[in-house]
Design a protein around this motif. Structure first.
Motif, short mmCIF file in Angstrom:
data_model
loop_
_atom_site.label_atom_id
_atom_site.label_comp_id
_atom_site.label_asym_id
_atom_site.label_seq_id
_atom_site.Cartn_x
_atom_site.Cartn_y
_atom_site.Cartn_z
N ARG A 88 1.86 13.61 5.34
CA ARG A 88 2.66 12.45 5.74
C ARG A 88 2.49 11.36 4.68
N ARG A 135 0.86 -1.19 0.00
CA ARG A 135 0.00 0.00 0.00
C ARG A 135 0.89 1.24 0.00
N SER A 170 3.33 7.10 3.97
CA SER A 170 3.80 5.85 4.55
C SER A 170 3.61 4.73 3.54
N TYR A 200 -1.28 11.02 3.82
CA TYR A 200 -2.16 11.71 4.76
C TYR A 200 -1.97 13.20 4.47
O1 LIG Z 1 0.44 4.89 7.87
C1 LIG Z 1 0.86 4.18 8.77
O2 LIG Z 1 1.97 4.34 9.30
C2 LIG Z 1 0.00 3.07 9.33
C3 LIG Z 1 -0.93 2.48 8.31
C4 LIG Z 1 -1.77 1.37 8.86
O3 LIG Z 1 -1.81 1.11 10.03
C5 LIG Z 1 -2.59 0.57 7.94
O4 LIG Z 1 -2.66 0.92 6.74
O5 LIG Z 1 -3.19 -0.43 8.39
#
Ligand SMILES: O=C(O)CCC(=O)C(=O)O
Ligand SMILES: [Fe+2]
Length: 349
Positions: free
Chosen positions: A294, A194, A296, A198
């Protein structure tokens, strides 16, 4: 407002697993991993072996992807239904629920929780051979090289997860038969990569609790590798006190997040970690009106959806009797994701 996180999640160095170290060094690393990870189901990891340049490129790719105009991103839309869990989801489309929320089985509760939107946009992809969770790619000219890069990253993170799995297995002194069962359970087929963004949001909307970044939940993977940029905000729950702990970002550090599946298979020896994405105190304390964006990159290391998750005999003792029934993995994920997308259907993976 939820109370701010204070303590810090510990970090271990797994380089003895990713290089050719001798048995004693690997065993010591496995024991250290268990010592840090077992109490709350989470730990920071350095020395994981994923090349620095690959991670830098991955975050550049994520930024380019989410910078595309909405009409381009919508050329690979996540379907209305929860399956395939693939393609692009615009901010607020997906909603995370805790395991306790899901066990209440109340649609009214789900509707009420949905009033606070989770403000992130995501893109999901996985093994190209999965015929149920089929990938939904952007047209090549919209983001040239995205598909090839994502698949290269996917398999590199799968490889990293396999060496973390070896470490976890060593920490539990599993039998060779149990190790082979776990290796077979994780061929890559049901895993998921993924990209998440954010966006910057007003602190006022957070204060008024109109929206969330990502509320507290557990993952239903075996475990998740979490890579994040330096904005911060990832937090894990201390299983004893209930307070949240900071997962402080650092270059090349990933956070290992144990999911429900590994908890079930290890009969609770490794608990699944409750985690959330909050806005770091630093952004709020300065009185800033907007928080910074942000990025990730979570990688969900999940068992093959058609197989059964059965507690390992080594993890069942007189002091630690069986806690979980064997379950078909696709049945569990169908239950856990039933409210994730608003128009979900009860199709199984
Ligand atoms: O963005 C993050 O650091 C955590 C993402 C997360 O917990 C998820 O996608 O299940
Ligand atoms: Fe998560």
């Amino acid at each position: 407002m939820e109370s701010p996180a204070t303590d810090v999640v510990p970090t271990v160095d797994l380089s003895s697993f990713t290089t050719d170290s001798h048995f004693a060094a690997r065993k010591a690393a496995a024991q250290e991993l268990a010592r840090c990870c077992r109490p709350h189901g989470c730990v920071g990891i350095i020395g994981h072996g994923v090349p620095h340049e690959l991670l830098v490129e991955a975050f550049e790719v994520a930024e380019t992807l989410f910078d595309l105009p909405m009409e381009d991103k919508m050329k690979a839309p996540h379907p209305q239904a929860r399956i395939p869990h693939r393609g692009y989801s615009a901010p607020g489309r997906e909603k995370a629920f805790s395991r306790d929320d899901i066990l209440t089985n109340s649609e009214a509760m789900a509707r009420a929780k949905r009033r606070i939107r989770d403000i992130h946009e995501t893109y999901e992809c996985g093994d190209e051979s999965n015929s149920v969770q089929t990938n939904i790619w952007l047209p090549e000219d919209v983001l040239p090289g995205f598909r090839d890069f994502s698949m290269k990253l996917f398999w590199r993170l799968h490889h990293c997860s396999r060496s973390i799995l070896e470490t976890l297995m060593m920490s539990l002194d599993l039998t060779e038969e149990e190790c082979n069962y776990l290796r077979k359970l994780h061929p890559g087929y049901s895993e998921q990569l993924r990209y998440a963004h954010y966006p910057s949001v007003s602190t006022e909307s957070l204060d008024r609790e109109e929206l969330n970044r990502l509320p507290a939940h557990t993952d239903w993977s075996s475990f998740t590798l979490l890579f994040q940029d330096d904005a911060g905000g990832l937090e894990f729950r201390n299983a004893q006190s209930g307070a949240f702990m900071l997962a402080i970002p650092a270059v090349d550090k990933l956070y290992l997040n144990i999911g429900d599946m590994f908890m079930r298979i290890t009969n609770g020896m490794y608990p699944s970690a409750t985690h959330r994405v909050a806005v770091p105190q630093s952004a709020m304390a300065k009185g800033a009106e907007v928080t910074r964006a942000r990025y990730s990159i979570p990688f969900f290391f999940s068992p093959h959806a058609d197989m059964m998750a059965t507690p390992l005999q080594t993890c069942v003792t007189d002091d630690h009797p069986v806690k979980f029934k064997p379950i078909k993995i696709s049945d569990y994920s169908a239950e856990m994701s039933k409210w994730q997308y608003e128009k979900s259907e009860s199709k199984n993976e």
